[in-house]
Write a protein that holds these residues in place. Structure first.
Motif, PDB file in Angstrom:
ATOM      1  N   GLN A  14      55.958  60.665  49.093  1.00 33.42           N
ATOM      2  CA  GLN A  14      55.314  60.774  50.385  1.00 33.42           C
ATOM      3  C   GLN A  14      56.318  61.337  51.395  1.00 33.42           C
ATOM      4  N   LEU A  15      55.823  62.154  52.318  1.00 32.72           N
ATOM      5  CA  LEU A  15      56.658  62.645  53.407  1.00 32.72           C
ATOM      6  C   LEU A  15      56.416  61.785  54.640  1.00 32.72           C
ATOM      7  N   LYS A  16      57.520  61.407  55.309  1.00 36.57           N
ATOM      8  CA  LYS A  16      57.421  60.603  56.534  1.00 36.57           C
ATOM      9  C   LYS A  16      58.128  61.325  57.672  1.00 36.57           C
ATOM     10  N   CYS A 102      56.863  71.895  44.725  1.00 38.74           N
ATOM     11  CA  CYS A 102      55.634  72.321  45.389  1.00 38.74           C
ATOM     12  C   CYS A 102      55.570  71.640  46.760  1.00 38.74           C
ATOM     13  N   LEU A 103      55.707  72.468  47.815  1.00 37.91           N
ATOM     14  CA  LEU A 103      55.681  71.960  49.183  1.00 37.91           C
ATOM     15  C   LEU A 103      55.338  73.110  50.123  1.00 37.91           C
ATOM     16  N   GLU A 104      54.803  72.774  51.275  1.00 41.75           N
ATOM     17  CA  GLU A 104      54.454  73.810  52.248  1.00 41.75           C
ATOM     18  C   GLU A 104      55.674  74.226  53.068  1.00 41.75           C
ATOM     19  N   ILE A 132      65.696  77.020  39.623  1.00 46.39           N
ATOM     20  CA  ILE A 132      64.943  76.285  40.645  1.00 46.39           C
ATOM     21  C   ILE A 132      63.979  77.262  41.306  1.00 46.39           C
ATOM     22  N   LYS A 133      62.727  76.855  41.361  1.00 49.58           N
ATOM     23  CA  LYS A 133      61.687  77.674  41.984  1.00 49.58           C
ATOM     24  C   LYS A 133      60.878  76.800  42.936  1.00 49.58           C
ATOM     25  N   ALA A 134      60.174  77.438  43.849  1.00 50.39           N
ATOM     26  CA  ALA A 134      59.300  76.701  44.763  1.00 50.39           C
ATOM     27  C   ALA A 134      58.015  77.471  44.966  1.00 50.39           C
ATOM     28  N   THR A 135      56.980  76.731  45.273  1.00 46.21           N
ATOM     29  CA  THR A 135      55.690  77.319  45.612  1.00 46.21           C
ATOM     30  C   THR A 135      55.017  76.432  46.643  1.00 46.21           C
ATOM     31  N   THR A 136      54.024  76.964  47.304  1.00 44.70           N
ATOM     32  CA  THR A 136      53.215  76.153  48.212  1.00 44.70           C
ATOM     33  C   THR A 136      51.980  75.685  47.458  1.00 44.70           C
ATOM     34  N   ASN A 137      51.172  74.899  48.113  1.00 41.31           N
ATOM     35  CA  ASN A 137      49.898  74.469  47.536  1.00 41.31           C
ATOM     36  C   ASN A 137      48.751  75.155  48.278  1.00 41.31           C
ATOM     37  N   VAL A 149      55.362  65.740  48.655  1.00 40.67           N
ATOM     38  CA  VAL A 149      56.059  66.808  47.940  1.00 40.67           C
ATOM     39  C   VAL A 149      56.047  66.455  46.457  1.00 40.67           C
ATOM     40  N   VAL A 150      55.902  67.457  45.607  1.00 38.98           N
ATOM     41  CA  VAL A 150      55.828  67.282  44.160  1.00 38.98           C
ATOM     42  C   VAL A 150      56.886  68.148  43.495  1.00 38.98           C
TER      43      VAL A 150
END
Length: 161
Positions: A14-16, A102-104, A132-137, A149-150
């Motif tokens: 969870q993001l806080k 996976c995060l915005e 290491i890679k990243a994507t949005t949802n 965040v996942v």
């Protein structure tokens, strides 16, 4: 033929608001951060689970219970070091690690080299063996609303010779 195994890991946090955001051992500047018992480094937790799973050593919760105060607020890089030591006890070495977050926001691309360096040092492997890679949802679901965040990770381990 050398004995090799593949592992898969997954984690979600969870993001806080106004909470530190640690990812790959790097503190990111952002308005919110991942919340959990340790530093809540979702990518390192997924990597730990992938490594533990490949070696058939259960999961991160088994080794680092969120009910155990020894792990409260601890850097997940230390957890990764413990996992690598567990693998070494069973005569396994890491071939490579591939992680996806996976995060915005925030954008992590500028931080990837530092994350790779942190993971390489903690795991005792070459930076070239860490992807290491990243994507949005695409603004869908709890990730799209920036509520969480996942991270996913796969790894290859091999018997040490």
């Amino acid at each position: 033929m050398a004995k090799i195994k593949v592992g898969f890991g997954f984690d979600v946090h969870q993001l806080k608001q106004d909470h530190p955001f640690v990812l790959g051992g790097v503190k990111l500047e952002h308005t919110s951060g991942a919340y959990g018992h340790s530093d809540a480094d979702v990518m390192l937790h997924a990597i730990c689970d992938a490594l533990l799973g490949a070696a058939n050593l259960r999961d991160i919760g088994y080794h680092f219970s969120n009910k155990d105060d020894r792990w409260k607020g601890i850097s997940s890089l230390i957890l990764l070091q413990h996992v690598v030591a567990l693998l070494a006890e069973k005569n396994w070495k890491i071939g490579n690690i591939d992680a996806m977050v996976c995060l915005e926001a925030p954008k992590i691309n500028p931080h990837i080299p530092a994350m790779q360096a942190n993971i390489a040092e903690a795991a005792g492997i070459d930076v070239e063996d860490i992807s290491i890679k990243a994507t949005t949802n695409e603004q869908l679901g709890f990730i799209g609303r920036e509520e969480g965040v996942v991270a996913y990770a796969v790894c290859l381990i091999a018997r040490a010779s």
